[in-house]
Design a protein around this motif. Structure first.
Motif, short mmCIF file in Angstrom:
data_model
loop_
_atom_site.label_atom_id
_atom_site.label_comp_id
_atom_site.label_asym_id
_atom_site.label_seq_id
_atom_site.Cartn_x
_atom_site.Cartn_y
_atom_site.Cartn_z
N LYS A 54 0.75 -1.24 0.12
CA LYS A 54 -0.02 -0.11 -0.07
C LYS A 54 0.91 1.32 -0.04
O LYS A 54 0.61 2.31 -0.76
CB LYS A 54 -0.74 -0.04 1.28
N LYS A 124 -8.30 -10.39 3.05
CA LYS A 124 -9.45 -9.71 2.79
C LYS A 124 -9.77 -8.26 3.75
O LYS A 124 -9.90 -7.35 3.29
CB LYS A 124 -10.74 -10.54 2.64
N GLN A 125 -9.19 -8.67 4.86
CA GLN A 125 -9.46 -7.55 5.79
C GLN A 125 -8.66 -6.14 5.44
O GLN A 125 -9.12 -5.28 6.29
CB GLN A 125 -9.35 -7.99 7.29
N PHE A 126 -7.74 -6.38 4.67
CA PHE A 126 -6.79 -5.18 4.29
C PHE A 126 -7.16 -4.57 3.22
O PHE A 126 -6.75 -3.58 2.68
CB PHE A 126 -5.55 -5.64 4.16
N SER A 127 -8.25 -5.01 2.45
CA SER A 127 -8.62 -4.35 1.13
C SER A 127 -9.29 -2.94 1.76
O SER A 127 -9.82 -2.81 2.78
CB SER A 127 -9.78 -5.28 0.78
N GLU A 128 -9.37 -2.04 0.95
CA GLU A 128 -10.22 -0.79 0.90
C GLU A 128 -10.38 -0.14 -0.65
O GLU A 128 -9.96 -0.90 -1.34
CB GLU A 128 -9.07 0.16 1.56
N GLU A 129 -10.96 1.02 -0.29
CA GLU A 129 -11.30 1.55 -1.78
C GLU A 129 -10.13 1.84 -2.61
O GLU A 129 -9.28 2.27 -2.19
CB GLU A 129 -11.96 2.92 -1.49
#
Length: 385
Positions: A54, A124-129
């Motif tokens: 990120k 998946k918990q680290f996904s964001e827009e």
């Protein structure tokens, strides 16, 4: 930047493991750690890896394949009816052989309760827009090839005397996993596949008759080499497309074609021409991640076979060597590729992951991230969307 894969600046999936993760895996193998303790270490390493991805502005995140020893075998071991086995000889690369491990059948193949679903749930918990979590798995053709390796073939035939039943169960297992991972929230599934890459090499093509017999496609005595090669290509196409049939429309399916990636060495050499018409023209995926980092991959002319509206991620930055490529040279090559595929359908990545096995390639983590930064910088110059 587009909101779905592939991305102008992309990655293949695997990353170098930090030293403390190597140490924890060794301690686990020696019985000094239990599974829960190893999982805690893996979680820490993945969390740090995602933060780095990120920080560099990537639109896609992976878990680096940090829970795996191999890019492919760990997935196969997670299927029902499959076990981890030691064999007499590992995979052969240009200058070295790998560890001698494989996957063999103990019974009928099933796909229920695959551990990779839990792996994706953690990521998946680290996904964001604007940040898409990706799962990478070996293609069905790769699994078939493993089951038909010389040490495993007899057991495969014992469990599945009828090759069509074998095909059908592989397809069903993959379809189960695709539905399960989709239900878990995955919208970008990458199928890694060396089967096409190996068949670009003339030395592998010369043994096509024996390969036809091994995969159960036909009687090698009745085929000349071009016909035998075509039989193999169509077998790979058939099993991959069958497994992907019925996948949800909003699940982006991509494939990465590899010629071998182990400790900075490789297994095959050859341009895509011999496989391109089938691979690029008929495989039902949205995008192809293709190696073009060295002369071993040939030129871009096979891209003329690409089906309409499909996308190509150009693997022009090497994950095998520490030296940084010239941005100007890479940009020139992208422009050359655009003579065959519209620039809007082209993307950029490293040619492979940095650690297809836990050993990793011969470069440092700092050099790894410098490669990703180079991919990002070039993509910004070439595409301004």
């Amino acid at each position: 930047m587009s909101g779905q894969a592939p991305f102008r600046a992309d990655v293949v999936g695997s990353f170098l493991r930090p030293k403390y993760l190597h140490q924890a895996r060794q301690e686990f193998a020696e019985g000094k750690l239990i599974q829960a303790e190893l999982t805690d270490v893996e979680n820490k390493a993945i969390k740090e890896l995602v933060a780095q991805q990120k920080a560099l502005g990537l639109s896609v995140i992976t878990d680096g394949e940090f829970r795996r020893s191999w890019w492919h075998l760990d997935f196969m071991w997670g299927l029902g009816g499959v076990e981890k086995v030691r064999i007499g000889e590992g995979y052969t690369f240009a200058t070295v052989k790998s560890r001698a491990e494989s996957a063999a059948l103990t019974g009928k193949i099933t796909g229920e309760n695959h551990p990779f679903i839990d792996h994706f749930n953690y990521l998946k918990q680290f996904s964001e827009e604007g940040v898409v979590p990706r799962l990478t798995i070996p293609a069905p053709a790769q699994f078939l090839k493993e089951l038909e390796r010389e040490p495993n073939r007899a057991q495969t035939r014992a469990v599945y005397p009828n090759k069509e039943e074998l095909f059908a169960d592989i397809v069903k297992a993959y379809q189960t996993i695709i539905q399960d991972v989709y239900a878990a929230g995955c919208r970008n599934l990458q199928l890694d596949d060396c089967t096409w890459g190996m068949l670009t090499d003339p030395k592998f093509q010369q043994t096509a008759g024996q390969l036809v017999e091994a995969c159960g496609c036909g009687d090698d005595h009745h085929f000349d080499t071009p016909t035998a090669l075509n039989e193999i290509l169509n077998t790979h196409l058939r099993i991959n497309n069958a497994a992907l049939a019925g996948a949800p429309d909003d699940l982006v399916l991509t494939t990465h074609v590899c010629r071998g990636n182990f400790r900075s060495t490789w297994a095959a050499s050859g341009g895509y021409e011999s496989v391109a018409e089938v691979l690029l023209g008929q495989l039902n995926v949205d995008a192809f991640y293709l190696e073009f980092d060295t002369e071993r991959a040939g030129d871009f002319t096979p891209l003329r076979h690409l089906a309409a509206d499909k996308k190509v991620v150009l693997g022009l930055i090497s994950s095998k060597v520490p030296e940084l490529e010239s941005a100007e040279v890479v940009i020139a090559r992208i422009q050359e590729a655009s003579e065959y595929v519209p620039l809007k359908n082209l993307y950029l990545s490293t040619q492979c992951g940095f650690a297809s096995t836990e050993e990793g390639n011969e470069l440092t983590e700092a050099q790894q991230w410098a490669k990703i930064e180079l991919v990002q910088a070039i993509a910004k110059r070439v595409w301004q969307d």
